[in-house]
Design a protein around this motif. Structure first.
Motif, short mmCIF file in Angstrom:
data_model
loop_
_atom_site.label_atom_id
_atom_site.label_comp_id
_atom_site.label_asym_id
_atom_site.label_seq_id
_atom_site.Cartn_x
_atom_site.Cartn_y
_atom_site.Cartn_z
N ASP A 20 0.82 -1.21 0.00
CA ASP A 20 0.00 0.00 0.00
C ASP A 20 0.86 1.27 0.00
N PHE A 21 2.01 1.20 0.64
CA PHE A 21 2.95 2.32 0.63
C PHE A 21 3.43 2.60 -0.79
N ARG A 75 1.85 1.79 -3.54
CA ARG A 75 0.71 2.26 -4.34
C ARG A 75 0.52 3.77 -4.17
N GLU A 76 0.65 4.25 -2.95
CA GLU A 76 0.52 5.70 -2.73
C GLU A 76 1.66 6.46 -3.41
N PHE A 77 2.83 5.84 -3.51
CA PHE A 77 3.93 6.48 -4.23
C PHE A 77 3.54 6.77 -5.68
N PHE A 109 0.51 7.20 -6.80
CA PHE A 109 -0.46 8.29 -6.79
C PHE A 109 0.23 9.65 -6.69
N LYS A 110 1.25 9.73 -5.87
CA LYS A 110 1.98 10.98 -5.73
C LYS A 110 2.84 11.29 -6.96
N LYS A 115 0.54 12.85 -10.20
CA LYS A 115 -0.53 13.74 -9.76
C LYS A 115 -1.27 14.38 -10.93
N GLN A 123 -6.31 10.06 -10.82
CA GLN A 123 -5.97 9.03 -9.83
C GLN A 123 -6.71 7.72 -10.09
N HIS A 183 -4.94 4.11 -10.61
CA HIS A 183 -5.41 2.94 -9.85
C HIS A 183 -5.81 1.81 -10.80
#
Length: 425
Positions: A172-173, A175-177, A179-180, A183, A187, A191
């Motif tokens: 999950d960490f 995956r957020e990378f 997203f960031k 930008k 999003q 995903h």
């Protein structure tokens, strides 16, 4: 000028994408010592994700679930390695008898060559000695390469489980990378692309494991029917070589064919082994793999072969194994980038419309190069009209009026007005 201004941004975008891809390939080649274990770890982590989720549903914790999943994978790989080594040791016990039969087969082959091509045995031995001297002269380079490969394998045995654990634990960490990092992109599209990459790679890996199991059973059955000893060993070994696409089963058929040539009285057993393995390869490529993997991993065979060759040039043996999953991932990324969608289309499977006889005409019509014909097909229409047998007749009725009689169809308002004027009372 207006057309050039419209085309220039697309050309610039395409050139920048290709330049970025070339730089990425150069970076991958320079960092392959670390990158190859990381890529294998990503594939293993993706294949172990359903097992990790199962352990997490049992409330074992995220870290514990990741550790147990990696331990299960290590145990599975250890069992396969132990089976191959154990069977090799058993076969090695009969090495003296097998060697004697192999030498007799070689002696018969030498006599056949001597009688067929009129080549003396001394000439053949001299050529073999020359080839042996050349191999011994390169022994130093071969030894260094071998020890280097062993060092990479040992490093991989430590790094791959460690990387796999962190990839499962920090998924999950990461995956957020993404997203960031993207930008500027929707999003939901990021995903969706990540989920599609996961689906494609997992379908390929789980499908590959399933197909390898089926191929191992088919190989073993064929060897058992022909009476070849150690059928399970040779059948399983050939199925494991399917990690090398298109050529794995062909290479895996050489060892049991040589064994059959050594232990059997007739060379037809070796021919039968090769023929059976080729038949299994045909079934795997045309029936088994398409029905199990399906259309989720849609790479046309031409691009797959090119990817395997490029992977071998880039990473060697590891590149042959990583070629197809990496190509499938690259196709998903190309489909998500507007400027690279044409290349994603090129990697994918052709549609049925592209394989028709009149596909060229339909393609030209689709892109507006030629006009669509007014009438593509002739239609034959049969019209049946039902009529009555009787002929219609017309009846006319009239009434004869004499001059003395009043016309019943005509009013005489003027005469009535005159009579009223004469008789006002």
């Amino acid at each position: 000028m207006e057309n050039n201004s419209k085309k220039f941004p697309y050309a610039l975008d395409l050139a920048s994408s290709l330049l970025a891809l070339a730089l990425l390939l150069g970076f991958m080649y320079a960092t392959q010592t670390v990158l190859i274990p990381l890529l294998f770890s990503i594939l293993i982590a993706i294949s172990l994700y359903p097992l990790a989720r199962l352990f997490e549903r049992l409330r074992l914790g995220k870290a514990t679930s990741a550790i147990l999943s990696v331990v299960v994978a290590i145990a599975f790989l250890y069992f396969i390695g132990w089976f191959i080594v154990h069977q090799s040791i058993i076969i090695g016990k009969d090495a003296s008898a097998i060697t004697a039969k192999v030498m007799s087969v070689l002696d018969r082959a030498q006599r056949w060559v001597e009688t067929t091509f009129n080549v003396q045995r001394n000439t053949m031995m001299d050529q073999l000695r020359d080839q042996g001297d050349k191999m011994m002269s390169n022994a130093g380079a071969m030894a260094s390469a071998t020890f280097g490969s062993i060092g990479n394998i040992l490093a991989g045995t430590v790094l791959v489980p460690l990387f796999s654990f962190f990839l499962l634990y920090y998924r999950d960490f990461f995956r957020e990378f993404f997203f960031k990092a993207f930008k500027s992109t929707s999003q939901s599209k990021v995903h969706e692309t990540l989920n599609k990459i996961y689906t494609v790679v997992q379908s390929y890996l789980l499908g590959l494991v399933t197909v390898m199991g089926i191929v191992a059973v088919l190989n073993t059955i064929g060897l058992m029917v022909m009476g070849i000893e150690y059928a399970w060993f040779f059948g399983t070994l050939a199925s494991l070589l399917m990690l090398l696409p298109y050529i794995g089963i062909a290479i895996g058929s050489i060892l049991p064919a040589l064994f059959a040539l050594a232990v059997k009285d007739s060379a037809w057993y070796a021919v039968g082994v090769i023929a059976w393995f080729q038949m299994v390869q045909f079934l795997e490529g045309n029936i088994i793999t398409p029905n199990i993997v399906g259309s989720k991993v849609s790479i046309n065979p031409l691009m797959a072969i090119i990817a395997i060759l490029l992977g071998g040039m880039l990473f060697g043996l590891s590149g042959l194994i990583l070629a197809l999953p990496l190509t499938a991932t690259i196709k998903v990324l190309f489909d998500a980038i507007p400027s690279m969608q044409a290349f994603g289309f090129l990697i994918g499977e052709p549609e049925k419309e592209h394989l028709k006889i009149n596909a060229t005409q339909e393609l030209l019509i689709k892109w507006g190069i030629v006009r669509k014909p007014k009438m593509e097909t002739k239609v034959k229409i049969d019209i049946d009209i039902e009529t009555d047998d009787t002929v219609p007749t017309t009846t006319m009725r009239y009434k004869e009026i004499h001059e003395s009689a009043d016309n019943p169809y005509e009013a005489l308002p003027k005469e009535k007005d005159n009579e009223q004027e004469k008789n006002p009372d």
